[in-house]
Design a protein around this motif. Structure first.
Motif, PDB file in Angstrom:
ATOM      1  N   GLN A  37      94.044  76.056  17.549  1.00  0.00           N
ATOM      2  CA  GLN A  37      92.703  75.879  18.101  1.00  0.00           C
ATOM      3  C   GLN A  37      92.567  74.594  18.905  1.00  0.00           C
ATOM      4  N   LEU A  38      92.854  73.466  18.269  1.00  0.00           N
ATOM      5  CA  LEU A  38      92.593  72.190  18.930  1.00  0.00           C
ATOM      6  C   LEU A  38      93.544  71.931  20.102  1.00  0.00           C
ATOM      7  N   ALA A  39      94.847  72.140  19.886  1.00  0.00           N
ATOM      8  CA  ALA A  39      95.812  71.862  20.950  1.00  0.00           C
ATOM      9  C   ALA A  39      95.589  72.739  22.189  1.00  0.00           C
ATOM     10  N   PRO A  40      95.455  74.068  22.067  1.00  0.00           N
ATOM     11  CA  PRO A  40      95.232  74.872  23.271  1.00  0.00           C
ATOM     12  C   PRO A  40      93.972  74.489  24.043  1.00  0.00           C
ATOM     13  N   ALA A  41      92.940  74.043  23.328  1.00  0.00           N
ATOM     14  CA  ALA A  41      91.700  73.671  24.005  1.00  0.00           C
ATOM     15  C   ALA A  41      91.786  72.303  24.666  1.00  0.00           C
ATOM     16  N   GLN A  42      92.623  71.396  24.125  1.00  0.00           N
ATOM     17  CA  GLN A  42      92.597  70.010  24.586  1.00  0.00           C
ATOM     18  C   GLN A  42      93.805  69.593  25.430  1.00  0.00           C
TER      19      GLN A  42
ATOM     20  N   GLU B  22     103.521  63.991  29.533  1.00  0.00           N
ATOM     21  CA  GLU B  22     104.043  63.029  28.556  1.00  0.00           C
ATOM     22  C   GLU B  22     103.011  62.734  27.477  1.00  0.00           C
ATOM     23  N   ARG B  23     101.756  62.572  27.893  1.00  0.00           N
ATOM     24  CA  ARG B  23     100.700  62.284  26.916  1.00  0.00           C
ATOM     25  C   ARG B  23     100.454  63.487  26.007  1.00  0.00           C
ATOM     26  N   ALA B  24     100.491  64.683  26.539  1.00  0.00           N
ATOM     27  CA  ALA B  24     100.285  65.884  25.740  1.00  0.00           C
ATOM     28  C   ALA B  24     101.377  66.034  24.686  1.00  0.00           C
ATOM     29  N   VAL B  25     102.630  65.812  25.081  1.00  0.00           N
ATOM     30  CA  VAL B  25     103.749  65.918  24.144  1.00  0.00           C
ATOM     31  C   VAL B  25     103.633  64.845  23.056  1.00  0.00           C
ATOM     32  N   SER B  26     103.251  63.646  23.467  1.00  0.00           N
ATOM     33  CA  SER B  26     103.076  62.556  22.501  1.00  0.00           C
ATOM     34  C   SER B  26     101.972  62.879  21.500  1.00  0.00           C
ATOM     35  N   LEU B  27     100.877  63.469  21.987  1.00  0.00           N
ATOM     36  CA  LEU B  27      99.773  63.851  21.095  1.00  0.00           C
ATOM     37  C   LEU B  27     100.211  64.911  20.096  1.00  0.00           C
ATOM     38  N   LEU B  28     101.018  65.850  20.540  1.00  0.00           N
ATOM     39  CA  LEU B  28     101.521  66.886  19.644  1.00  0.00           C
ATOM     40  C   LEU B  28     102.369  66.278  18.529  1.00  0.00           C
TER      41      LEU B  28
ATOM     42  N   ALA C 114      86.094  70.643  15.393  1.00  0.00           N
ATOM     43  CA  ALA C 114      86.961  70.342  16.539  1.00  0.00           C
ATOM     44  C   ALA C 114      87.032  68.863  16.891  1.00  0.00           C
ATOM     45  N   PRO C 115      87.619  68.054  16.023  1.00  0.00           N
ATOM     46  CA  PRO C 115      87.828  66.648  16.382  1.00  0.00           C
ATOM     47  C   PRO C 115      88.831  66.523  17.522  1.00  0.00           C
ATOM     48  N   ALA C 116      88.736  65.443  18.286  1.00  0.00           N
ATOM     49  CA  ALA C 116      89.686  65.197  19.368  1.00  0.00           C
ATOM     50  C   ALA C 116      91.044  64.832  18.780  1.00  0.00           C
ATOM     51  N   LEU C 117      92.101  65.408  19.328  1.00  0.00           N
ATOM     52  CA  LEU C 117      93.438  65.091  18.836  1.00  0.00           C
ATOM     53  C   LEU C 117      93.737  63.598  18.988  1.00  0.00           C
ATOM     54  N   GLU C 118      93.201  62.975  20.018  1.00  0.00           N
ATOM     55  CA  GLU C 118      93.417  61.541  20.218  1.00  0.00           C
ATOM     56  C   GLU C 118      92.831  60.715  19.076  1.00  0.00           C
TER      57      GLU C 118
ATOM     58  N   ASP D 274      93.393  60.568  13.654  1.00  0.00           N
ATOM     59  CA  ASP D 274      93.531  59.605  12.562  1.00  0.00           C
ATOM     60  C   ASP D 274      92.175  59.098  12.094  1.00  0.00           C
ATOM     61  N   GLU D 275      91.253  58.866  13.046  1.00  0.00           N
ATOM     62  CA  GLU D 275      89.901  58.434  12.687  1.00  0.00           C
ATOM     63  C   GLU D 275      89.165  59.537  11.934  1.00  0.00           C
ATOM     64  N   PHE D 276      89.331  60.776  12.402  1.00  0.00           N
ATOM     65  CA  PHE D 276      88.710  61.912  11.721  1.00  0.00           C
ATOM     66  C   PHE D 276      89.198  62.023  10.287  1.00  0.00           C
ATOM     67  N   LEU D 277      90.508  61.862  10.082  1.00  0.00           N
ATOM     68  CA  LEU D 277      91.064  61.957   8.736  1.00  0.00           C
ATOM     69  C   LEU D 277      90.519  60.853   7.839  1.00  0.00           C
ATOM     70  N   ALA D 278      90.466  59.633   8.360  1.00  0.00           N
ATOM     71  CA  ALA D 278      89.970  58.515   7.561  1.00  0.00           C
ATOM     72  C   ALA D 278      88.520  58.739   7.152  1.00  0.00           C
ATOM     73  N   THR D 279      87.697  59.189   8.091  1.00  0.00           N
ATOM     74  CA  THR D 279      86.277  59.414   7.807  1.00  0.00           C
ATOM     75  C   THR D 279      86.082  60.575   6.842  1.00  0.00           C
TER      76      THR D 279
END
Length: 291
Positions: free
Chosen positions: A97-102, A109-115, A143-147, A150-155
Protein backbone atom coordinates in the motif's frame (compact mmCIF):
# COMPACT_ATOMS: atom_id res chain seq x y z
CA UNK A 1 8.06 -5.90 -20.12
CA UNK A 2 11.81 -5.47 -20.22
CA UNK A 3 14.12 -8.44 -20.45
CA UNK A 4 15.74 -7.41 -17.16
CA UNK A 5 12.38 -7.45 -15.38
CA UNK A 6 11.37 -10.84 -16.75
CA UNK A 7 14.75 -12.27 -15.80
CA UNK A 8 14.41 -10.96 -12.23
CA UNK A 9 10.91 -12.41 -11.85
CA UNK A 10 12.15 -15.80 -13.05
CA UNK A 11 15.22 -15.65 -10.81
CA UNK A 12 13.16 -14.88 -7.68
CA UNK A 13 10.51 -17.47 -8.56
CA UNK A 14 13.27 -20.08 -8.86
CA UNK A 15 15.09 -19.04 -5.68
CA UNK A 16 11.93 -18.83 -3.58
CA UNK A 17 11.29 -22.55 -2.95
CA UNK A 18 15.02 -23.19 -2.56
CA UNK A 19 15.41 -20.61 0.19
CA UNK A 20 12.04 -20.83 1.95
CA UNK A 21 10.21 -24.01 2.91
CA UNK A 22 6.84 -22.19 2.99
CA UNK A 23 7.26 -20.42 -0.35
CA UNK A 24 3.90 -19.57 -1.96
CA UNK A 25 4.53 -19.52 -5.71
CA UNK A 26 0.90 -18.72 -6.54
CA UNK A 27 0.92 -15.67 -4.28
CA UNK A 28 4.23 -14.43 -5.64
CA UNK A 29 3.05 -14.62 -9.25
CA UNK A 30 -0.25 -12.95 -8.32
CA UNK A 31 1.69 -10.04 -6.82
CA UNK A 32 3.86 -9.82 -9.93
CA UNK A 33 0.75 -9.71 -12.09
CA UNK A 34 -1.20 -7.28 -9.90
CA UNK A 35 0.51 -4.64 -7.72
CA UNK A 36 3.87 -5.02 -9.48
CA UNK A 37 2.30 -4.21 -12.85
CA UNK A 38 0.55 -1.16 -11.38
CA UNK A 39 3.77 0.11 -9.81
CA UNK A 40 5.70 -0.40 -13.06
CA UNK A 41 3.16 1.76 -14.88
CA UNK A 42 3.53 4.49 -12.24
CA UNK A 43 7.34 4.34 -12.59
CA UNK A 44 7.30 5.03 -16.28
CA UNK A 45 10.87 6.24 -16.81
CA UNK A 46 13.77 3.92 -17.65
CA UNK A 47 16.20 3.02 -16.08
CA UNK A 48 14.56 4.39 -12.95
CA UNK A 49 11.72 1.90 -13.22
CA UNK A 50 13.80 -1.28 -13.28
CA UNK A 51 16.01 -0.11 -10.43
CA UNK A 52 13.12 0.67 -8.08
CA UNK A 53 11.06 -2.30 -9.18
CA UNK A 54 13.99 -4.65 -8.63
CA UNK A 55 14.45 -3.46 -5.05
CA UNK A 56 10.71 -3.64 -4.37
CA UNK A 57 10.20 -7.11 -5.85
CA UNK A 58 13.15 -8.60 -3.95
CA UNK A 59 11.59 -7.41 -0.69
CA UNK A 60 8.18 -8.74 -1.72
CA UNK A 61 9.73 -12.14 -2.44
CA UNK A 62 11.50 -12.12 0.93
CA UNK A 63 8.26 -11.16 2.72
CA UNK A 64 6.38 -13.99 0.98
CA UNK A 65 9.12 -16.47 1.84
CA UNK A 66 9.23 -15.44 5.50
CA UNK A 67 5.44 -15.55 5.85
CA UNK A 68 5.21 -11.83 6.53
CA UNK A 69 2.96 -11.52 3.51
CA UNK A 70 0.39 -14.25 2.89
CA UNK A 71 -2.76 -14.62 0.80
CA UNK A 72 -5.13 -13.35 3.49
CA UNK A 73 -3.13 -10.21 4.24
CA UNK A 74 -2.46 -9.52 0.55
CA UNK A 75 -6.16 -9.80 -0.27
CA UNK A 76 -7.05 -7.44 2.56
CA UNK A 77 -4.38 -4.89 1.64
CA UNK A 78 -5.18 -4.88 -2.06
CA UNK A 79 -8.97 -4.87 -1.71
CA UNK A 80 -8.91 -2.43 1.24
CA UNK A 81 -12.00 -3.93 2.83
CA UNK A 82 -13.20 -6.76 5.02
CA UNK A 83 -11.99 -7.96 8.44
CA UNK A 84 -8.36 -7.38 9.35
CA UNK A 85 -6.58 -10.77 9.14
CA UNK A 86 -4.37 -11.86 12.01
CA UNK A 87 -1.50 -12.35 9.56
CA UNK A 88 -1.38 -8.64 8.70
CA UNK A 89 2.12 -7.18 9.23
CA UNK A 90 3.59 -3.73 8.87
CA UNK A 91 5.96 -4.88 6.12
CA UNK A 92 2.98 -6.17 4.13
CA UNK A 93 1.18 -2.84 4.44
CA UNK A 94 4.32 -0.92 3.51
CA UNK A 95 5.07 -3.03 0.43
CA UNK A 96 1.57 -3.32 -0.99
CA UNK A 97 0.00 0.00 0.00
CA UNK A 98 2.43 2.66 1.15
CA UNK A 99 5.33 2.00 -1.25
CA UNK A 100 3.25 1.87 -4.48
CA UNK A 101 1.49 5.10 -3.53
CA UNK A 102 4.63 7.00 -2.47
CA UNK A 103 7.65 5.71 -4.40
CA UNK A 104 6.79 7.35 -7.78
CA UNK A 105 7.39 10.76 -6.17
CA UNK A 106 11.08 10.03 -5.52
CA UNK A 107 14.22 9.74 -7.64
CA UNK A 108 15.43 6.16 -8.05
CA UNK A 109 18.26 6.28 -5.50
CA UNK A 110 16.03 7.84 -2.85
CA UNK A 111 13.21 5.37 -3.53
CA UNK A 112 15.56 2.38 -3.18
CA UNK A 113 17.02 3.84 0.01
CA UNK A 114 13.52 4.33 1.45
CA UNK A 115 12.65 0.72 0.69
CA UNK A 116 15.76 -0.56 2.49
CA UNK A 117 15.12 1.69 5.48
CA UNK A 118 11.47 0.62 5.63
CA UNK A 119 12.45 -3.05 5.59
CA UNK A 120 14.92 -2.55 8.42
CA UNK A 121 12.35 -0.77 10.58
CA UNK A 122 9.78 -3.50 9.92
CA UNK A 123 12.33 -6.21 10.70
CA UNK A 124 12.93 -4.63 14.10
CA UNK A 125 9.21 -4.69 14.82
CA UNK A 126 8.96 -8.34 13.74
CA UNK A 127 11.13 -9.36 16.71
CA UNK A 128 8.63 -7.86 19.16
CA UNK A 129 5.52 -9.58 20.62
CA UNK A 130 3.00 -10.51 17.93
CA UNK A 131 0.29 -8.14 19.18
CA UNK A 132 2.60 -5.15 18.67
CA UNK A 133 3.03 -5.92 14.98
CA UNK A 134 -0.72 -6.36 14.53
CA UNK A 135 -1.40 -3.14 16.41
CA UNK A 136 1.11 -1.07 14.43
CA UNK A 137 0.12 -2.61 11.08
CA UNK A 138 -3.51 -1.68 11.72
CA UNK A 139 -2.59 1.82 12.89
CA UNK A 140 -0.65 2.32 9.64
CA UNK A 141 -3.93 2.20 7.72
CA UNK A 142 -3.79 5.99 8.09
CA UNK A 143 -0.89 5.84 5.58
CA UNK A 144 2.14 7.37 7.28
CA UNK A 145 4.88 8.72 5.00
CA UNK A 146 7.67 6.22 4.46
CA UNK A 147 10.16 9.04 5.06
CA UNK A 148 8.71 9.45 8.55
CA UNK A 149 8.07 5.80 9.35
CA UNK A 150 10.46 5.93 12.31
CA UNK A 151 8.53 8.87 13.78
CA UNK A 152 5.25 7.05 13.21
CA UNK A 153 6.57 3.97 15.01
CA UNK A 154 7.84 5.99 17.97
CA UNK A 155 4.53 7.84 18.34
CA UNK A 156 2.39 4.73 17.87
CA UNK A 157 4.39 2.49 20.18
CA UNK A 158 4.90 5.01 22.99
CA UNK A 159 1.53 4.51 24.74
CA UNK A 160 1.58 0.75 24.23
CA UNK A 161 5.07 0.35 25.70
CA UNK A 162 4.71 2.83 28.56
CA UNK A 163 5.43 1.26 31.97
CA UNK A 164 2.25 0.07 33.63
CA UNK A 165 1.29 1.77 36.86
CA UNK A 166 0.50 -0.36 39.92
CA UNK A 167 -2.91 0.94 40.96
CA UNK A 168 -4.32 0.71 44.48
CA UNK A 169 -7.93 1.27 43.35
CA UNK A 170 -8.47 3.80 46.12
CA UNK A 171 -10.24 6.38 43.94
CA UNK A 172 -11.26 8.83 42.79
CA UNK A 173 -12.58 7.21 39.61
CA UNK A 174 -12.69 8.88 36.19
CA UNK A 175 -15.12 7.63 33.55
CA UNK A 176 -14.74 7.50 29.77
CA UNK A 177 -17.56 6.21 27.57
CA UNK A 178 -16.51 4.90 24.17
CA UNK A 179 -19.03 4.37 21.37
CA UNK A 180 -17.89 1.60 18.98
CA UNK A 181 -20.25 2.94 16.30
CA UNK A 182 -17.55 5.49 15.54
CA UNK A 183 -15.51 2.62 14.08
CA UNK A 184 -18.18 0.40 12.59
CA UNK A 185 -21.97 0.59 12.66
CA UNK A 186 -22.70 -3.00 13.61
CA UNK A 187 -20.13 -3.65 16.35
CA UNK A 188 -21.52 -5.10 19.58
CA UNK A 189 -18.91 -5.51 22.36
CA UNK A 190 -18.44 -9.10 23.48
CA UNK A 191 -15.44 -10.92 24.95
CA UNK A 192 -12.50 -8.73 25.92
CA UNK A 193 -8.99 -9.36 27.14
CA UNK A 194 -5.76 -7.48 27.78
CA UNK A 195 -2.95 -7.75 25.25
CA UNK A 196 -0.76 -5.56 27.47
CA UNK A 197 -1.39 -3.73 30.76
CA UNK A 198 -2.88 -0.73 28.92
CA UNK A 199 -4.03 -2.33 25.65
CA UNK A 200 -7.44 -3.97 25.45
CA UNK A 201 -8.78 -6.21 22.68
CA UNK A 202 -12.59 -6.34 22.35
CA UNK A 203 -14.31 -8.92 20.14
CA UNK A 204 -17.54 -8.32 18.28
CA UNK A 205 -20.30 -10.38 19.86
CA UNK A 206 -21.88 -11.15 16.50
CA UNK A 207 -18.87 -11.47 14.19
CA UNK A 208 -15.76 -13.32 15.33
CA UNK A 209 -13.79 -11.76 12.47
CA UNK A 210 -14.12 -8.22 13.88
CA UNK A 211 -12.15 -6.85 16.85
CA UNK A 212 -11.46 -3.40 18.24
CA UNK A 213 -8.31 -2.26 20.03
CA UNK A 214 -8.47 0.22 22.90
CA UNK A 215 -5.68 2.10 24.65
CA UNK A 216 -6.48 2.39 28.36
CA UNK A 217 -5.19 5.83 29.29
CA UNK A 218 -5.60 7.49 32.71
CA UNK A 219 -7.75 10.52 33.54
CA UNK A 220 -10.52 9.55 31.13
CA UNK A 221 -8.18 9.41 28.15
CA UNK A 222 -9.07 5.92 26.91
CA UNK A 223 -9.31 5.84 23.12
CA UNK A 224 -9.79 3.47 20.22
CA UNK A 225 -6.80 2.00 18.42
CA UNK A 226 -9.04 1.08 15.48
CA UNK A 227 -10.23 -2.17 13.98
CA UNK A 228 -7.63 -4.84 14.63
CA UNK A 229 -7.02 -8.55 14.32
CA UNK A 230 -7.07 -10.24 17.72
CA UNK A 231 -4.10 -8.83 19.61
CA UNK A 232 -3.66 -11.97 21.69
CA UNK A 233 -3.64 -12.26 25.47
CA UNK A 234 -0.97 -10.76 27.67
CA UNK A 235 0.30 -12.09 31.01
CA UNK A 236 -2.24 -13.04 33.66
CA UNK A 237 -3.45 -10.18 35.81
CA UNK A 238 -3.77 -10.02 39.60
CA UNK A 239 -6.53 -7.49 40.08
CA UNK A 240 -9.04 -6.86 42.90
CA UNK A 241 -12.47 -8.47 42.86
CA UNK A 242 -15.36 -6.63 41.30
CA UNK A 243 -18.93 -6.25 42.57
CA UNK A 244 -21.58 -4.99 40.17
CA UNK A 245 -24.59 -3.04 41.35
CA UNK A 246 -27.32 -1.12 39.53
CA UNK A 247 -25.44 1.22 37.19
CA UNK A 248 -22.47 1.12 39.54
CA UNK A 249 -19.46 -0.97 40.45
CA UNK A 250 -17.61 -1.61 43.71
CA UNK A 251 -13.92 -2.46 43.58
CA UNK A 252 -11.56 -2.62 46.53
CA UNK A 253 -14.36 -1.32 48.72
CA UNK A 254 -14.85 1.80 46.61
CA UNK A 255 -18.00 2.42 44.57
CA UNK A 256 -18.09 4.24 41.24
CA UNK A 257 -21.10 5.01 39.02
CA UNK A 258 -21.57 3.48 35.58
CA UNK A 259 -24.43 5.65 34.30
CA UNK A 260 -26.89 4.05 31.87
CA UNK A 261 -25.10 0.71 31.95
CA UNK A 262 -28.25 -1.26 32.69
CA UNK A 263 -27.68 -5.01 32.46
CA UNK A 264 -23.93 -5.71 32.15
CA UNK A 265 -22.64 -8.17 29.55
CA UNK A 266 -18.89 -8.34 30.28
CA UNK A 267 -16.56 -6.72 32.81
CA UNK A 268 -12.78 -6.63 33.10
CA UNK A 269 -10.42 -5.34 35.78
CA UNK A 270 -6.81 -4.42 34.93
CA UNK A 271 -4.26 -4.18 37.70
CA UNK A 272 -3.04 -0.92 36.14
CA UNK A 273 -6.20 0.73 37.49
CA UNK A 274 -8.93 0.21 34.91
CA UNK A 275 -12.40 -1.27 35.01
CA UNK A 276 -14.09 -1.89 31.66
CA UNK A 277 -17.74 -2.86 31.26
CA UNK A 278 -20.14 -3.52 28.40
CA UNK A 279 -23.92 -3.78 28.45
CA UNK A 280 -26.27 -6.38 27.02
CA UNK A 281 -28.04 -3.88 24.79
CA UNK A 282 -25.45 -1.21 24.01
CA UNK A 283 -22.59 -0.61 21.58
CA UNK A 284 -20.77 1.49 24.16
CA UNK A 285 -17.97 0.62 26.54
CA UNK A 286 -17.63 2.09 30.04
CA UNK A 287 -13.98 2.62 31.06
CA UNK A 288 -13.21 3.62 34.66
CA UNK A 289 -9.71 4.47 35.78
CA UNK A 290 -8.23 5.20 39.18
CA UNK A 291 -4.76 5.64 40.69
Amino acid sequence: MSDAWEALVQELATQGPRQHSDWDAELFHALVKGPATALRHALNAEPRRDKVMGAWLKLVAEAVGLGQLDRASAKHLLNRKGPVPESLTLVGRCLLQLAPAQLPAYPAERAVSLLARTWNLCEGLATQPLWLNRYVASAAAEAPALEKLDEFLATTLAPALAPARAATFTGPFTLAMLDTRKLTDEFLPGDMHLAAPSVLCVHDRRSEDVKVGIFLAPEGGARFLGLQPCLGSGPEEKAPALELGTNAVRVNGREAPLPLLGTPHRTLVASSGFVVASAVDSQRLWVLDTP
